[in-house]
Design a protein around this motif. Structure first.
Motif, PDB file in Angstrom:
ATOM      1  N   ILE A 134     115.304 -33.006  24.857  1.00 59.00           N
ATOM      2  CA  ILE A 134     115.721 -33.944  25.903  1.00 59.00           C
ATOM      3  C   ILE A 134     115.049 -35.269  25.629  1.00 59.00           C
ATOM      4  N   GLU A 136     115.018 -39.509  27.272  1.00 57.61           N
ATOM      5  CA  GLU A 136     115.497 -40.479  28.249  1.00 57.61           C
ATOM      6  C   GLU A 136     114.749 -41.782  27.993  1.00 57.61           C
ATOM      7  N   GLU A 148     114.258 -34.801  38.431  1.00 58.31           N
ATOM      8  CA  GLU A 148     115.332 -34.644  37.453  1.00 58.31           C
ATOM      9  C   GLU A 148     114.779 -34.143  36.118  1.00 58.31           C
ATOM     10  N   LYS A 152     115.991 -30.720  34.224  1.00 57.39           N
ATOM     11  CA  LYS A 152     116.461 -30.697  32.836  1.00 57.39           C
ATOM     12  C   LYS A 152     115.641 -29.727  31.986  1.00 57.39           C
TER      13      LYS A 152
END
Length: 188
Positions: A134, A136, A148, A152
């Protein structure tokens, strides 16, 4: 680097963690467990302490999921300690902060703003094999949401533990998952 599916590069950084002496963290220390590398521009700034405090409020929950969190900026471990000792918000945090004054981590994850010597606001979740699952990245003025991030991570852990299953949008633990197949094409 810094892309989904790539393995993190070797690194060595000095860390500060409340109640402990300074200590070294390397890529070898991360192997075998989930990890979050939470890059932020600098100590003693504005949005950063709000994000770090939010993340800190989820730290025990992340620990129960087998996840270690590393706050990372291009400041030194000494600066991290000074910030911890002088900021009410940062003083509550239990996770380690990595000093990246040589920019090794920021370059490895491709989040260094070369013209400023600062890291971008970016989050990377690394699985026990050292692979980024992941990521971001947000602009300077937009803070991240730890709720969040936890969601995830739970989804990434579920997918790892349940091959052939995927988590749809807004999936929460216990919700239905999908088994991709030709039978689902055009029916979702």
């Amino acid at each position: 680097m810094g892309t989904i599916g790539t393995t993190i590069k070797p690194f060595k950084a000095t860390a500060f963690k409340a109640g402990e002496d300074f200590f070294e963290v390397t890529d070898e220390d991360v192997k075998g467990k989930w990890a979050v590398f939470f890059f932020y521009p600098a100590d003693f700034t504005f949005v950063c302490p709000t994000e770090l405090e939010d993340l800190g409020e989820h730290y025990d929950q992340l620990q129960k999921l087998g996840v270690e969190v590393y706050g990372v900026s291009t400041d030194t471990h000494f600066s991290h300690k000074a910030w911890h000792d002088t900021s009410e918000r940062i003083g509550k945090l239990k996770f380690p902060f990595l000093g990246d004054q040589l920019h090794t981590l920021s370059k490895n994850f491709d989040v260094l703003r070369e013209d400023m010597g600062l890291a971008d606001r970016a989050t990377f979740v690394v699985d026990p094999d050292g692979v980024i699952q992941i990521m971001e990245q947000t602009c300077e003025g937009v803070g991240r949401n730890a709720n969040e991030l936890v969601r995830k991570i739970r989804a990434a852990q579920y997918v790892r533990e349940n091959p052939g299953q995927v988590c749809p949008a807004a999936w929460e633990e216990g919700s239905e998952t999908l088994s991709p197949s030709l039978d689902l094409v055009g029916k979702i």
